[in-house]
Design a protein around this motif. Structure first.
Motif, PDB file in Angstrom:
ATOM      1  N   ASP A 163       0.994  -1.245   0.046  1.00 23.91           N
ATOM      2  CA  ASP A 163       0.027  -0.163  -0.066  1.00 23.91           C
ATOM      3  C   ASP A 163       0.786   1.204   0.226  1.00 23.91           C
ATOM      4  N   ASP A 203       1.996   4.580   0.433  1.00 23.54           N
ATOM      5  CA  ASP A 203       1.059   5.987   0.815  1.00 23.54           C
ATOM      6  C   ASP A 203       2.237   6.943   0.730  1.00 23.54           C
ATOM      7  N   PRO A 204       2.092   7.924  -0.083  1.00 24.43           N
ATOM      8  CA  PRO A 204       3.193   9.060  -0.019  1.00 24.43           C
ATOM      9  C   PRO A 204       3.126   9.797   1.118  1.00 24.43           C
ATOM     10  N   ASN A 235      -2.264  -3.342  -3.298  1.00 23.30           N
ATOM     11  CA  ASN A 235      -3.345  -2.657  -3.195  1.00 23.30           C
ATOM     12  C   ASN A 235      -3.529  -1.549  -4.389  1.00 23.30           C
ATOM     13  N   PHE A 236      -4.401  -1.931  -5.491  1.00 20.43           N
ATOM     14  CA  PHE A 236      -4.743  -1.301  -6.455  1.00 20.43           C
ATOM     15  C   PHE A 236      -4.864   0.433  -6.114  1.00 20.43           C
ATOM     16  N   ALA A 237      -5.680   0.775  -5.062  1.00 18.15           N
ATOM     17  CA  ALA A 237      -6.140   2.028  -4.888  1.00 18.15           C
ATOM     18  C   ALA A 237      -4.898   2.763  -4.754  1.00 18.15           C
ATOM     19  N   PHE A 238      -3.814   2.251  -3.892  1.00 19.44           N
ATOM     20  CA  PHE A 238      -2.812   3.231  -3.789  1.00 19.44           C
ATOM     21  C   PHE A 238      -1.687   3.567  -5.037  1.00 19.44           C
ATOM     22  N   GLU A 250      -3.495   3.582  -8.097  1.00 20.69           N
ATOM     23  CA  GLU A 250      -4.145   4.541  -8.846  1.00 20.69           C
ATOM     24  C   GLU A 250      -4.236   5.775  -8.472  1.00 20.69           C
ATOM     25  N   ALA A 251      -4.018   6.106  -7.165  1.00 21.26           N
ATOM     26  CA  ALA A 251      -3.982   7.471  -6.745  1.00 21.26           C
ATOM     27  C   ALA A 251      -2.602   8.174  -7.305  1.00 21.26           C
ATOM     28  N   GLN A 252      -1.813   7.343  -7.945  1.00 20.33           N
ATOM     29  CA  GLN A 252      -0.591   8.132  -8.517  1.00 20.33           C
ATOM     30  C   GLN A 252      -0.910   8.180 -10.085  1.00 20.33           C
ATOM     31  N   GLY A 253      -2.081   7.866 -10.399  1.00 19.11           N
ATOM     32  CA  GLY A 253      -2.339   8.065 -11.992  1.00 19.11           C
ATOM     33  C   GLY A 253      -1.444   6.935 -12.704  1.00 19.11           C
ATOM     34  N   GLU A 254      -1.083   7.254 -14.011  1.00 17.55           N
ATOM     35  CA  GLU A 254      -0.159   6.610 -15.090  1.00 17.55           C
ATOM     36  C   GLU A 254       0.984   6.132 -14.340  1.00 17.55           C
ATOM     37  N   ARG A 266       3.230  -2.398 -12.710  1.00 17.70           N
ATOM     38  CA  ARG A 266       3.906  -3.287 -13.578  1.00 17.70           C
ATOM     39  C   ARG A 266       5.227  -3.690 -13.153  1.00 17.70           C
ATOM     40  N   TRP A 279       0.180   3.108 -12.539  1.00 13.26           N
ATOM     41  CA  TRP A 279       0.177   1.772 -13.186  1.00 13.26           C
ATOM     42  C   TRP A 279       1.461   1.547 -13.725  1.00 13.26           C
ATOM     43  N   ARG A 280       2.457   2.369 -14.008  1.00 13.37           N
ATOM     44  CA  ARG A 280       3.726   1.710 -14.178  1.00 13.37           C
ATOM     45  C   ARG A 280       4.371   1.157 -12.931  1.00 13.37           C
TER      46      ARG A 280
END
Lengths: 273, 273
Positions: free
Chosen positions: B23, B25-26, B61-64, B66-70, B77, B73-74
């Motif tokens: 997770d 979290d910045p 945990n995808f939410a954390f 996705e909160a960073q945008g593109e 991966r 997603w990188r």
């Protein structure tokens, strides 16, 4: 202004209850887009341009964007930017997670991408919705009764106090303290939709299932809008995005959207009489 | 090889039932990462390096992300690429949508990102899971009873045939024709976990709620593993990622993971005696 008020104003001023769902599927993209470097980007831009004045909302379906990886996330951001001012954006993401995680999803969808509203899955209960509800001017459409066959597996289960979907509806009404909640109700269940509207006369309803999924438009509008002021959105995705027939792509898409917008308005009027 | 077999082999060969949840979290990132251009990337790399030999799975945990945008997603991966061979990856995405859309989510998570398994929300029923189940060697962990307070809102509702979460469990068992299904059961409900394990002696259980969420580790292991061969994963996220105390970051993280791995093994042994 509450989300409920913003939605009602948008529907009234645009004279449209149509929401166009954006499901960019490379496998269904017309030939003409194949020559571009960014075929899905061009496709989405042309669709939004073609129907922007006919709709009250656009609803990007996150799955189809996520299937494109980083590039898809960029497209999602681009879509929010392209939607004309005065048209609402609905993030069809169906998220639902514990509070700490839901906060991160809310940041992604509201702060980073800038959507006006979102679809959420209520199975994990109040604390999974609360971080989104804290954004009082944005809207949350909670899954109450979905349009797919699998809705029967759990949503229609009888509980001690009626079927599960009506329990979810009751909680949505109870939690709607800021007028920023709505419900997703599949257009494939017109009789149950009527019952939902009776229990929730003012609740914004987002109605998917028209078009490719075969929902009955007249019965849906009659169920969702027994009075002229009940707020609802009819979503159509594939039937607008991937029209049958030959000719100019933008004209075909526009004709489909016009057909749905007018049919909804017509069904509403017939019902008023 | 079935997913169930792969999971059992992984747990046995690594002598670990620990899953570390990622997770990023910045807001909780230690000072030392602030000087990097890609602080979350460096953080994730160091965490995976530090504990890779102590775990049987990592669960981003995808939410954390996705909160960073593109960029997020990188990172997702990149995480799949960094996980050592022989360690499972669980996409904690809690998706659930109609079949057509679920297929796109499965493409994103299995084909594009390359995860071994996923968490899904079952509210929309069988056709929302089916596209994932079609990947017979990958695993699906279905939300049965979650660790958060909101679990009480719907999951514990009494239906004509027992509480909803047990209805979901029954369907999971019925749908598990390819030995590629499991269940998410919050470690905050040890008594109900025991009941679930009685009904599903062989089902892989993913157990979040230990650490920051306060679940009881011994009671959880006793409930999940009444026999030595019942497959389960205990997930710990924040308590490993953001350890208290001062000193070398990688050593602190490793000490936490070691503590949890050993405590789980110890609890399992005590129970065997």
């Amino acid at each position: 202004m509450t989300f409920q008020q913003k939605l009602c104003d948008t529907i009234a001023s645009r004279q449209s209850n149509l929401c166009v769902g954006l499901d960019p599927d490379p496998a269904r993209l017309p030939e003409l887009f194949h020559r571009y470097d960014d075929p899905l980007g061009v496709f989405l831009k042309l669709v939004i341009e073609s129907v922007g004045d006919l709709v009250c909302a656009f609803k990007p379906n996150f799955a189809f964007f996520e299937a494109q990886g980083e590039q898809g996330w960029r497209l999602l951001r681009e879509v929010v930017r392209l939607v004309p001012s005065g048209v609402l954006t609905i993030a069809d993401a169906k998220r639902g997670d514990i509070g700490n995680t839901a906060r991160a999803y809310a940041r992604a969808i509201y702060d980073d991408l800038g959507f006006d509203s979102v679809t959420l899955n209520p199975l994990m209960g109040y604390d999974s919705l609360e971080p989104f509800l804290a954004y009082t001017e944005r809207g949350v459409f909670v899954l109450v009764l979905t349009s797919n066959p699998g809705a029967a597996d759990f949503q229609l289960l009888e509980t001690a106090r009626g079927p599960l979907y009506l329990q979810i509806l009751q909680k949505v009404l109870e939690w709607n303290q800021q007028d920023n909640l709505g419900a997703v109700v599949g257009a494939t269940h017109p009789a149950m939709l009527k019952g939902i509207r009776e229990l929730a006369p003012d609740l914004p309803l987002l109605l998917p299932g028209i078009g490719s999924q075969g929902g009955d438009l007249e019965a849906t509008v009659a169920g969702a809008a027994p009075t002229a002021h009940a707020p609802f959105l009819v979503n159509v995705s594939r039937a607008v995005l991937y029209p049958q027939g030959t000719g100019d792509f933008q004209q075909l898409v526009r004709a489909q959207a016009e057909h749905y917008r007018d049919s909804i308005n017509q069904a509403g009027k017939q019902h008023d009489v």
